[in-house]
Write an enzyme that holds these catalytic residues in place. Structure first.
Site, mmCIF file in Angstrom:
data_model
loop_
_atom_site.group_PDB
_atom_site.id
_atom_site.type_symbol
_atom_site.label_atom_id
_atom_site.label_comp_id
_atom_site.label_asym_id
_atom_site.label_seq_id
_atom_site.Cartn_x
_atom_site.Cartn_y
_atom_site.Cartn_z
ATOM 1 N N HIS A 1 -12.197 2.846 0.255
ATOM 2 C CA HIS A 1 -11.887 2.059 1.494
ATOM 3 C C HIS A 1 -13.384 0.381 1.490
ATOM 4 O O HIS A 1 -14.142 -0.405 2.540
ATOM 5 C CB HIS A 1 -13.312 1.841 2.346
ATOM 6 C CG HIS A 1 -12.331 3.784 3.341
ATOM 7 N ND1 HIS A 1 -12.718 4.411 4.148
ATOM 8 C CD2 HIS A 1 -11.042 3.434 3.589
ATOM 9 C CE1 HIS A 1 -11.453 5.459 3.806
ATOM 10 N NE2 HIS A 1 -10.737 4.643 4.191
ATOM 11 N N ASN B 1 0.938 -1.227 0.485
ATOM 12 C CA ASN B 1 0.182 0.119 -0.355
ATOM 13 C C ASN B 1 0.700 1.215 0.218
ATOM 14 O O ASN B 1 1.538 1.675 0.801
ATOM 15 C CB ASN B 1 -0.726 -0.078 1.772
ATOM 16 C CG ASN B 1 -1.999 1.049 1.255
ATOM 17 O OD1 ASN B 1 -2.072 2.097 0.059
ATOM 18 N ND2 ASN B 1 -2.561 1.162 2.139
ATOM 19 N N ARG C 1 -2.457 -2.128 -3.224
ATOM 20 C CA ARG C 1 -3.599 -1.745 -3.496
ATOM 21 C C ARG C 1 -3.445 -0.187 -4.018
ATOM 22 O O ARG C 1 -2.742 0.665 -4.380
ATOM 23 C CB ARG C 1 -4.079 -0.906 -2.007
ATOM 24 C CG ARG C 1 -5.224 -0.288 -1.799
ATOM 25 C CD ARG C 1 -4.904 0.579 -0.395
ATOM 26 N NE ARG C 1 -6.442 1.309 -0.337
ATOM 27 C CZ ARG C 1 -7.004 2.177 0.820
ATOM 28 N NH1 ARG C 1 -5.581 2.796 1.964
ATOM 29 N NH2 ARG C 1 -7.682 2.678 1.082
ATOM 30 N N GLU D 1 -8.864 -5.648 6.007
ATOM 31 C CA GLU D 1 -8.595 -4.738 4.230
ATOM 32 C C GLU D 1 -6.826 -5.961 3.569
ATOM 33 O O GLU D 1 -7.453 -6.397 2.680
ATOM 34 C CB GLU D 1 -7.792 -3.733 4.376
ATOM 35 C CG GLU D 1 -8.968 -2.610 4.646
ATOM 36 C CD GLU D 1 -8.303 -1.240 4.472
ATOM 37 O OE1 GLU D 1 -8.592 -0.624 4.082
ATOM 38 O OE2 GLU D 1 -7.746 -0.774 5.904
ATOM 39 N N ARG E 1 -10.104 15.534 7.458
ATOM 40 C CA ARG E 1 -11.512 15.626 5.546
ATOM 41 C C ARG E 1 -12.250 16.230 6.696
ATOM 42 O O ARG E 1 -12.419 16.604 7.647
ATOM 43 C CB ARG E 1 -10.912 14.828 5.389
ATOM 44 C CG ARG E 1 -9.392 14.650 4.599
ATOM 45 C CD ARG E 1 -9.901 12.722 3.680
ATOM 46 N NE ARG E 1 -8.836 12.316 3.004
ATOM 47 C CZ ARG E 1 -8.793 11.008 3.082
ATOM 48 N NH1 ARG E 1 -9.786 10.388 3.875
ATOM 49 N NH2 ARG E 1 -7.733 9.999 2.745
#
Length: 409
Positions: A180, A7, A91, A387, A241
Site C-alpha cells: 500500500h 490495477n 500498479r 492511490e 486475512r
C-alpha cells in the site's frame, strides 16, 4: 496528456483515465469476473450515472480491449480514439529489493517482476498479465510500473529483517517489504500539510483501510516500519486475512487436521479475518447491523479488529515518539468501517481524543476531515485514498511532464 492507469488482479481490472494537464478524471471503472465468465464492466464518467456493460473476457488482454472499446464508444466513451492516450501506469504489488521507485517498463523490468512473482503470486502474476496485455494492444505507448513496496525501502534493517536464519534473507529474500505504498505516501503528504508540519520533519502513523488494512510508522516523513511483511498477510486483522498469528498454528493444523499447504494458504488469506470470525464473507455494514441487533460473533469481530488496530497504533507511537498526526485513508466502502472510532476510543493517555460528531460526519467520506477533538494533543485526520493520484504523478514524473503537489486540496 492523458494517462491510463491499470490495477490488474486475478479476475478483475481497475482502470482510470486521467487528464494530467487539466487535473481531472475523465473516466474510471472495473472489469469483473475475468476468466470466470459472465464478465461485466462498471464504467463511471463524472457527472453521469454509472453504466454496466457485459462481455465475455477470457483473459486480461480481452479485458483491456473491453476497457479501450468502452473509452472510445460513441455513446459511453470519452475519447475519439486510443491515440489520445499518452502513457500507461501499472500498479505492481511486489518489487522486491530491486525497485525503490517507479520505472519505465522494458524487458528487464518485466523479467524482474516475473522473478519476484514467487513473493506475491496472487498479485504480481495478474499485474504482469496486465502489462503484457497493454504491450500487445498499445505497443507504442510508454508504460510505467509503480510498485507498492517501493515506499517502504527506507526501513532500517532492524525493522525489516525477521528473526529467522539470516541465510533465508540472503538466499530467498525473506524480509519485511510492506505494501500500500502509494496510499501511505499520499496519507503522509496530506497529513503533514493538514498538520502544518513540513513532511521532512513530520512524524506520523498512517492507516490504509479497506478489505486489506496496513499501518505505517513515519519518522521525519519516511517509512521506518509497516505492518504488512513478506506478503500482505501479516499485520492487523483484515476482511479475509488473519494478520498476525502464532506461526506454530500452521504446522499444528497441517498435522492435526491434515490440511495441505495450499489449503492452509487459502484459509489464512481468504477464510480468516472478519470472514473467519463471522463465518461467512459479508460487508462490514452487514457485520455492524447484525452486531447492533445482538449477533455476538459480529460484535466479537468488530472488537477484535479495533483492538488489534489500537495495539499497532500504540506500538508505532513508541517507535516514532509523539506523532504530529494519525491519518486514516480510505477507498470505497469507508462508510462501512466504524472500527476507526472504536480503535481510538480510550487513547487519551496518548494525547488522542476523537470528536464523535466529527467522526460520524467523516463516515460519509468524500473529503478530508479532522476527526480529533479541539483539545486533542494529536490531530487525527480521515481522507479519501490518493492511490490513483500517486500512480498518475509517478507516470507524469517519468514522462517529464510538470509535476504538481499530488493530492493537494
Amino acid at each position: 496528456m492523458l494517462i491510463l492507469t491499470l490495477n490488474c488482479r486475478s479476475f478483475s481490472v481497475q482502470y482510470q483515465l486521467f487528464d494530467w494537464g487539466q487535473n481531472r478524471t475523465l473516466a474510471s471503472g472495473n472489469v469483473e469476473r475475468i476468466v470466470i465468465g459472465d464478465t461485466f464492466l462498471i464504467h463511471k464518467v463524472p457527472g453521469k450515472e454509472p453504466r454496466q456493460l457485459d462481455a465475455d473476457c477470457a483473459d486480461h488482454t480481452q479485458a483491456l480491449q473491453f476497457v479501450l472499446d468502452t473509452l472510445t464508444d460513441a455513446k459511453d466513451g470519452v475519447l475519439p480514439d486510443v491515440a489520445s492516450i499518452r502513457a500507461i501506469g501499472h500498479r505492481v504489488v511486489h518489487g522486491g529489493e530491486r525497485f525503490t521507485r517507479s520505472v519505465l517498463i522494458d524487458d528487464d523490468v518485466v523479467a524482474a517482476i516475473k522473478e519476484t512473482a514467487n513473493l506475491a503470486p496472487l498479485h504480481n502474476t495478474p499485474n504482469l498479465a496486465g502489462i503484457r496485455a497493454a504491450q500487445e494492444l498499445l505497443p507504442d505507448l510508454p508504460q510505467v510500473a509503480i510498485f507498492d513496496t517501493a515506499f517502504h525501502q527506507t526501513m532500517p534493517e532492524k525493522a525489516y529483517i525477521y528473526p529467522l536464519p539470516y541465510d533465508w534473507y540472503k538466499q530467498h529474500g525473506i524480509r519485511r517489504y510492506g505494501f500500500h505504498g502509494q496510499s501511505h505516501l499520499h496519507a503522509a503528504r496530506r497529513g503533514a500539510a493538514l498538520a502544518g508540519v513540513p513532511l521532512e520533519r513530520c512524524n506520523l502513523v498512517t492507516v490504509h483501510t479497506g478489505n486489506g488494512v496496513s499501518l505505517c510508522a513515519l519518522k521525519n516523513g519516511v517509512s521506518v516500519d509497516t505492518s504488512m511483511g513478506l506478503t500482505p498477510l501479516e499485520g492487523v486483522m483484515m476482511g479475509t486475512r488473519c494478520g498476525d498469528i502464532d506461526a506454530g498454528i500452521v504446522p499444528f493444523m497441517i498435522n492435526e487436521a491434515g490440511i495441505s499447504a495450499t489449503d492452509m494458504d487459502l484459509f489464512l488469506n481468504q477464510k480468516s479475518g472478519l470472514a473467519g470470525i463471522v463465518g461467512r464473507r459479508v460487508s462490514r455494514r452487514t457485520v455492524v447491523d447484525e452486531a447492533v441487533v445482538g449477533d455476538a460473533r459480529c460484535q466479537l469481530a468488530l472488537d477484535m479488529e479495533s483492538y488489534r488496530l489500537r495495539k499497532y497504533i500504540g506500538a508505532y507511537i513508541a517507535v516514532i515518539g509523539k506523532p504530529d498526526a494519525i491519518v486514516f485513508t480510505y477507498g470505497e466502502g469507508w462508510e462501512d468501517w466504524p472500527v476507526r472510532g472504536m480503535a481510538l476510543k480510550g487513547m487519551e493517555q496518548f494525547g488522542i481524543e476523537v470528536d464523535l460528531k466529527r467522526d460520524e460526519e467523516a463516515l460519509r467520506g468524500e473529503r478530508e476531515m479532522l476527526i480529533s477533538a479541539d483539545s486533542s494533543k494529536v490531530k487525527v485526520f480521515a481522507l479519501p485514498s490518493g492511490e490513483e493520484m500517486m500512480l498518475n504523478e509517478d507516470v507524469a514524473a517519468i514522462m517529464g511532464w510538470p509535476v504538481r503537489e499530488a493530492g493537494a486540496a
